[in-house]
Scaffold this motif. Structure first.
Motif, PDB file in Angstrom:
ATOM      1  N   SER A 294      11.952  -0.419   0.674  1.00 19.50           N
ATOM      2  CA  SER A 294      10.548  -0.857   0.616  1.00 19.50           C
ATOM      3  C   SER A 294      10.418  -2.269   0.060  1.00 19.50           C
ATOM      4  O   SER A 294       9.591  -3.066   0.523  1.00 19.50           O
ATOM      5  CB  SER A 294       9.717   0.119  -0.229  1.00 19.50           C
TER       6      SER A 294
ATOM      7  N   HIS B  40       2.283  -1.536   4.542  1.00 20.15           N
ATOM      8  CA  HIS B  40       2.997  -0.328   4.125  1.00 20.15           C
ATOM      9  C   HIS B  40       4.363  -0.327   4.790  1.00 20.15           C
ATOM     10  O   HIS B  40       4.494  -0.593   5.990  1.00 20.15           O
ATOM     11  CB  HIS B  40       2.230   0.935   4.525  1.00 20.15           C
TER      12      HIS B  40
ATOM     13  N   VAL C 184      -2.887   2.267   5.981  1.00 18.97           N
ATOM     14  CA  VAL C 184      -3.380   0.912   5.733  1.00 18.97           C
ATOM     15  C   VAL C 184      -4.811   0.744   6.245  1.00 18.97           C
ATOM     16  O   VAL C 184      -5.585  -0.043   5.681  1.00 18.97           O
ATOM     17  CB  VAL C 184      -2.451  -0.155   6.353  1.00 18.97           C
TER      18      VAL C 184
ATOM     19  N   VAL D 150       0.840  -1.202   0.000  1.00 15.25           N
ATOM     20  CA  VAL D 150       0.000   0.000   0.000  1.00 15.25           C
ATOM     21  C   VAL D 150       0.871   1.247   0.000  1.00 15.25           C
ATOM     22  O   VAL D 150       1.797   1.369   0.803  1.00 15.25           O
ATOM     23  CB  VAL D 150      -0.925   0.014   1.233  1.00 15.25           C
ATOM     24  N   THR D 151       0.576   2.165  -0.910  1.00 16.31           N
ATOM     25  CA  THR D 151       1.256   3.456  -0.968  1.00 16.31           C
ATOM     26  C   THR D 151       0.202   4.548  -1.147  1.00 16.31           C
ATOM     27  O   THR D 151      -0.886   4.283  -1.676  1.00 16.31           O
ATOM     28  CB  THR D 151       2.261   3.516  -2.135  1.00 16.31           C
TER      29      THR D 151
ATOM     30  N   VAL E  47       2.215  -2.725   9.316  1.00 19.81           N
ATOM     31  CA  VAL E  47       3.196  -1.727   8.892  1.00 19.81           C
ATOM     32  C   VAL E  47       4.560  -2.200   9.360  1.00 19.81           C
ATOM     33  O   VAL E  47       4.690  -2.903  10.364  1.00 19.81           O
ATOM     34  CB  VAL E  47       2.880  -0.327   9.453  1.00 19.81           C
TER      35      VAL E  47
ATOM     36  N   GLY F 141      -0.623   2.744  -5.418  1.00 18.92           N
ATOM     37  CA  GLY F 141      -1.198   1.974  -4.322  1.00 18.92           C
ATOM     38  C   GLY F 141      -2.597   1.494  -4.642  1.00 18.92           C
ATOM     39  O   GLY F 141      -2.976   0.368  -4.286  1.00 18.92           O
TER      40      GLY F 141
ATOM     41  N   TYR G  10       7.328   1.899   5.939  1.00 18.76           N
ATOM     42  CA  TYR G  10       7.714   3.285   6.205  1.00 18.76           C
ATOM     43  C   TYR G  10       9.214   3.339   6.476  1.00 18.76           C
ATOM     44  O   TYR G  10       9.829   2.347   6.883  1.00 18.76           O
ATOM     45  CB  TYR G  10       6.922   3.856   7.377  1.00 18.76           C
TER      46      TYR G  10
ATOM     47  N   ALA H 248       1.600   5.559   8.773  1.00 15.69           N
ATOM     48  CA  ALA H 248       1.507   4.284   8.053  1.00 15.69           C
ATOM     49  C   ALA H 248       0.274   3.506   8.484  1.00 15.69           C
ATOM     50  O   ALA H 248      -0.439   2.927   7.644  1.00 15.69           O
ATOM     51  CB  ALA H 248       2.770   3.458   8.298  1.00 15.69           C
TER      52      ALA H 248
END
Length: 294
Positions: free
Chosen positions: A91, A35, A65, A7-8, A85, A13, A37, A61
């Protein structure tokens, strides 16, 4: 079966959510929204500035999500969507760690920024995953979110006469059976100029004709090994480049293209070969790259 969806907070995303939802619906899998971070460097800061910054990043984050979980639940009907997260300076490697921790079977991501609609562009996250993931990597082309259906319409398998490609075709067949979808083998043949030869283009055409005939025989041999009840077909495309060859074929944006890793990569890791890399850049459909098998 469990799918980790990267997820972004951007359109990429949303595309990742689209392919993740299609995978889950088609194959009866559970989504895990993740996600990654940025993690702080490991040194003590006076005033605990780093600790406060990390707390802020983690809270952002978690909010991201949670919002994505609400979106995928409302649009696709999933209930009790799992979220996580994870702090990491990379990433791609962070997603690999999440997949290991959650026992995920697939990692799904969106394209890097700048891709044309319907195409996938490899960025740093995809590059890390496509050269080291222990599970298949699913990739959503740009703007998939606008055309995505609840399920895939067909499974495609990029086929070459190699051990890895044959394994990929068999895995694609299992996927097609599980999702009750038709399967199609696709082989792309690239023309090669015979430089320094006085034979002319007729010789080049003869080489392509021979390759095409051999490919048809190889495809038929693989299809003969598949379950009789499976709806299977095959296509061959020829062009000066991989992109021009693919351009001769018609695609449904909701088909899923299954690709094999290079036989030169580490066992049970994803590793791109030259043809697979070119297919990823040119194919106008969602894709999944399988790890190399023994």
């Amino acid at each position: 079966m469990r799918i980790v969806i990267g997820v972004t907070p951007d359109d990429s995303g949303s595309d990742a959510l689209a392919i993740g939802a299609m995978l889950c619906t088609s194959f009866g899998a559970e989504p895990v929204l993740a996600h990654i971070y940025p993690a702080a460097y490991e040194y003590v800061s006076q005033g605990h500035v780093d600790a406060e910054w990390q707390r802020y990043l983690r809270e952002q984050a978690e909010a991201l999500v949670a919002e994505a979980a609400e979106e995928i639940s409302e649009s696709h009907g999933f209930e009790a969507v799992a979220t996580t997260v994870h702090g990491h300076r990379s990433s791609g490697k962070g997603l690999i760690e999440v997949a290991q921790a959650t026992g995920a079977d697939v990692i799904a991501i969106g394209s890097a920024p700048g891709a044309s609609n319907g195409r996938f562009q490899i960025g740093s996250t995809a590059d890390q995953l496509l050269h080291g993931s222990h599970v298949p990597v699913a990739m959503a082309p740009a703007s998939l979110r606008r055309s995505a259906e609840p399920k895939f319409s067909r499974i495609l398998a990029a086929f070459q006469n190699t051990h890895e490609a044959q394994n990929a075709a068999m895995e694609a067949a299992r996927m097609a059976q599980r999702a009750e979808l038709p399967l199609q083998l696709i082989t792309v043949l690239q023309k090669h100029r015979i430089y320094g030869s006085a034979l002319g283009r007729s010789a080049e055409s003869a080489v392509i004709e021979e390759q095409t005939q051999q490919t048809q025989e190889n495809q038929a041999a693989v299809i003969a090994k598949l379950p009789a009840e499976l709806d299977v077909s095959a296509r061959i495309a020829v062009g000066d480049t991989i992109a021009t060859a693919l351009g001769q074929l018609s695609f449904d944006s909701n088909e899923l293209l299954v690709l094999a890793s290079s036989r030169g990569g580490a066992v049970r890791r994803v590793f791109l070969g030259d043809v697979t890399y070119k297919l990823i850049r040119s194919a106008p459909v969602p894709m999944v790259v399988l790890p190399r098998r023994t």
